[in-house]
Design a protein around this motif. Sequence first.
Motif, PDB file in Angstrom:
ATOM      1  N   GLY A 151       0.514   4.850  -6.442  1.00  0.00           N
ATOM      2  CA  GLY A 151       1.105   6.166  -6.210  1.00  0.00           C
ATOM      3  C   GLY A 151       2.327   6.052  -5.323  1.00  0.00           C
ATOM      4  O   GLY A 151       3.302   5.407  -5.670  1.00  0.00           O
ATOM      5  N   LYS A 152       2.276   6.655  -4.149  1.00  0.00           N
ATOM      6  CA  LYS A 152       3.390   6.560  -3.208  1.00  0.00           C
ATOM      7  C   LYS A 152       3.452   5.207  -2.510  1.00  0.00           C
ATOM      8  O   LYS A 152       4.443   4.878  -1.872  1.00  0.00           O
ATOM      9  N   GLY A 153       2.383   4.447  -2.609  1.00  0.00           N
ATOM     10  CA  GLY A 153       2.294   3.195  -1.865  1.00  0.00           C
ATOM     11  C   GLY A 153       3.269   2.147  -2.353  1.00  0.00           C
ATOM     12  O   GLY A 153       3.510   2.008  -3.550  1.00  0.00           O
ATOM     13  N   CYS A 154       3.804   1.372  -1.417  1.00  0.00           N
ATOM     14  CA  CYS A 154       4.804   0.353  -1.744  1.00  0.00           C
ATOM     15  C   CYS A 154       4.231  -1.049  -1.694  1.00  0.00           C
ATOM     16  O   CYS A 154       4.972  -2.027  -1.740  1.00  0.00           O
ATOM     17  N   HIS A 155       2.904  -1.183  -1.597  1.00  0.00           N
ATOM     18  CA  HIS A 155       2.280  -2.500  -1.517  1.00  0.00           C
ATOM     19  C   HIS A 155       0.795  -2.366  -1.810  1.00  0.00           C
ATOM     20  O   HIS A 155       0.222  -1.274  -1.742  1.00  0.00           O
ATOM     21  N   LEU A 156       0.166  -3.477  -2.142  1.00  0.00           N
ATOM     22  CA  LEU A 156      -1.287  -3.533  -2.221  1.00  0.00           C
ATOM     23  C   LEU A 156      -1.850  -3.808  -0.832  1.00  0.00           C
ATOM     24  O   LEU A 156      -1.170  -4.376   0.019  1.00  0.00           O
ATOM     25  N   ASP A 157      -3.100  -3.407  -0.620  1.00  0.00           N
ATOM     26  CA  ASP A 157      -3.776  -3.789   0.614  1.00  0.00           C
ATOM     27  C   ASP A 157      -5.117  -4.423   0.270  1.00  0.00           C
ATOM     28  O   ASP A 157      -5.535  -4.464  -0.897  1.00  0.00           O
ATOM     29  N   ALA A 158      -5.792  -4.938   1.283  1.00  0.00           N
ATOM     30  CA  ALA A 158      -7.010  -5.711   1.057  1.00  0.00           C
ATOM     31  C   ALA A 158      -8.127  -4.867   0.460  1.00  0.00           C
ATOM     32  O   ALA A 158      -8.924  -5.359  -0.352  1.00  0.00           O
ATOM     33  N   ALA A 159      -8.213  -3.591   0.840  1.00  0.00           N
ATOM     34  CA  ALA A 159      -9.264  -2.728   0.305  1.00  0.00           C
ATOM     35  C   ALA A 159      -9.079  -2.492  -1.191  1.00  0.00           C
ATOM     36  O   ALA A 159     -10.052  -2.463  -1.955  1.00  0.00           O
ATOM     37  N   MET A 160      -7.833  -2.309  -1.628  1.00  0.00           N
ATOM     38  CA  MET A 160      -7.562  -2.139  -3.058  1.00  0.00           C
ATOM     39  C   MET A 160      -7.982  -3.379  -3.835  1.00  0.00           C
ATOM     40  O   MET A 160      -8.592  -3.288  -4.909  1.00  0.00           O
ATOM     41  N   VAL A 161      -7.641  -4.550  -3.301  1.00  0.00           N
ATOM     42  CA  VAL A 161      -7.976  -5.805  -3.975  1.00  0.00           C
ATOM     43  C   VAL A 161      -9.489  -5.998  -4.028  1.00  0.00           C
ATOM     44  O   VAL A 161     -10.038  -6.442  -5.048  1.00  0.00           O
ATOM     45  N   ARG A 162     -10.175  -5.662  -2.952  1.00  0.00           N
ATOM     46  CA  ARG A 162     -11.640  -5.773  -2.938  1.00  0.00           C
ATOM     47  C   ARG A 162     -12.255  -4.951  -4.058  1.00  0.00           C
ATOM     48  O   ARG A 162     -13.128  -5.432  -4.800  1.00  0.00           O
ATOM     49  N   GLU A 163     -11.806  -3.714  -4.207  1.00  0.00           N
ATOM     50  CA  GLU A 163     -12.350  -2.836  -5.235  1.00  0.00           C
ATOM     51  C   GLU A 163     -12.009  -3.343  -6.634  1.00  0.00           C
ATOM     52  O   GLU A 163     -12.853  -3.349  -7.535  1.00  0.00           O
ATOM     53  N   ALA A 164     -10.762  -3.776  -6.835  1.00  0.00           N
ATOM     54  CA  ALA A 164     -10.353  -4.263  -8.152  1.00  0.00           C
ATOM     55  C   ALA A 164     -11.109  -5.535  -8.530  1.00  0.00           C
ATOM     56  O   ALA A 164     -11.489  -5.718  -9.696  1.00  0.00           O
ATOM     57  N   TYR A 165     -11.335  -6.416  -7.562  1.00  0.00           N
ATOM     58  CA  TYR A 165     -12.040  -7.669  -7.844  1.00  0.00           C
ATOM     59  C   TYR A 165     -13.458  -7.400  -8.335  1.00  0.00           C
ATOM     60  O   TYR A 165     -13.960  -8.083  -9.234  1.00  0.00           O
ATOM     61  N   HIS A 166     -14.102  -6.393  -7.769  1.00  0.00           N
ATOM     62  CA  HIS A 166     -15.455  -6.046  -8.197  1.00  0.00           C
ATOM     63  C   HIS A 166     -15.487  -5.588  -9.651  1.00  0.00           C
ATOM     64  O   HIS A 166     -16.543  -5.632 -10.294  1.00  0.00           O
ATOM     65  N   ARG A 167     -14.359  -5.139 -10.176  1.00  0.00           N
ATOM     66  CA  ARG A 167     -14.306  -4.617 -11.541  1.00  0.00           C
ATOM     67  C   ARG A 167     -13.895  -5.673 -12.565  1.00  0.00           C
ATOM     68  O   ARG A 167     -13.883  -5.395 -13.762  1.00  0.00           O
ATOM     69  N   LEU A 168     -13.548  -6.861 -12.102  1.00  0.00           N
ATOM     70  CA  LEU A 168     -13.238  -7.962 -13.013  1.00  0.00           C
ATOM     71  C   LEU A 168     -14.521  -8.683 -13.415  1.00  0.00           C
ATOM     72  O   LEU A 168     -15.514  -8.663 -12.681  1.00  0.00           O
ATOM     73  N   PRO A 169     -14.531  -9.351 -14.572  1.00  0.00           N
ATOM     74  CA  PRO A 169     -15.688 -10.187 -14.920  1.00  0.00           C
ATOM     75  C   PRO A 169     -15.772 -11.376 -13.974  1.00  0.00           C
ATOM     76  O   PRO A 169     -14.809 -11.684 -13.263  1.00  0.00           O
ATOM     77  N   PRO A 170     -16.904 -12.076 -13.936  1.00  0.00           N
ATOM     78  CA  PRO A 170     -17.040 -13.230 -13.032  1.00  0.00           C
ATOM     79  C   PRO A 170     -15.955 -14.277 -13.282  1.00  0.00           C
ATOM     80  O   PRO A 170     -15.657 -14.630 -14.420  1.00  0.00           O
TER      81      PRO A 170
END
Length: 317
Positions: free
Chosen positions: A180-199
């Motif tokens: 959205g307005k954000g100009c970078h990823l942060d660790a919390a976003m990556v944590r959530e996205a990683y949980h949604r990837l396959p092993p």
Amino acid sequence: MCTVCGCSEGTPSIERADAQSAQTQRHHHDHTHDHYGHHHDHMHCGQKVHDSHNHYHDHHHDHSGQHAQRGGGLVDCGADPAGLKIGSMSSERAIQIERDILGKNNRIAADNRARFLTDDLLVFNLVSSPGAGKTSLLVRAVSELKGSRPVGVIEGDQQTSNDADRIRAIGVPAIQINTGKGCHLDAAMVREAYHRLPPLKGGILFIENVGNLVCPAAFDLGEASKIVVFSTTDGEDKPLKYPDMFAASSLMLINKIDLAPVIDFDLAQTIEYARRVNPNIEVLTVSARTGEGFAALYAWIRKQAAYRRRPVQDTLR
């Protein structure tokens, strides 16, 4: 930083895990707001600059902190302890807010790093200015690496799932984060996205950050290394203009090297500038279009894996 541009406001959107099988699904949110012919005052580092003229304004955020004034000269926001002024907020308060944001992020990043270690996962955070060719580079790399070990991608953009769609089209799992307005990823976003990837145990995770050479430098995601992708069309002095990013990166990938003869690119000068900022940065030249230099990139990945005592198959060669 983010308390200035307001990118910490709002909620990011992260694809659901079933996006892997929904290649044709598109998410496009258009938040363009145009303003014509209005009168406003600009605050630059506590100095009020009165500006009255008709112009087009598209909510572009400038993180450089430096603005040229009429008559020449430099407005150096770095002279202020926080480098900023936000309304009535003191620079000391702004510093405290930044420390709180980064402190929370670093704690989550440490948790991510521990999880990646448990999963025997090698993680790279790719950063660059917009248009340097991160996605094209990733498309070629993951298509060639996917046969040797598990590979996944987390994509970061303000809007659209275009980049994740390109990765999924070649049979590699990818999750899109829209900041959205954000100009970078942060660790919390990556944590959530990683949980949604396959092993991906024993594999490689590439994180493609939002195109921005400022804020991503300060945000640890839990990666093993930052890789700054630099295009020959960016201009040789990018490392001097954005030193924090090059100082934070382990590897500079100079992309579009096939264009160097056409645009009279000075490779030696670029490397000298980068090592003036970061004497230990490694440098490789590649072309995502032709494949030039990718063998050296894969050798570098093998070296990183060996350094972390990870088994790497010969098919990476």
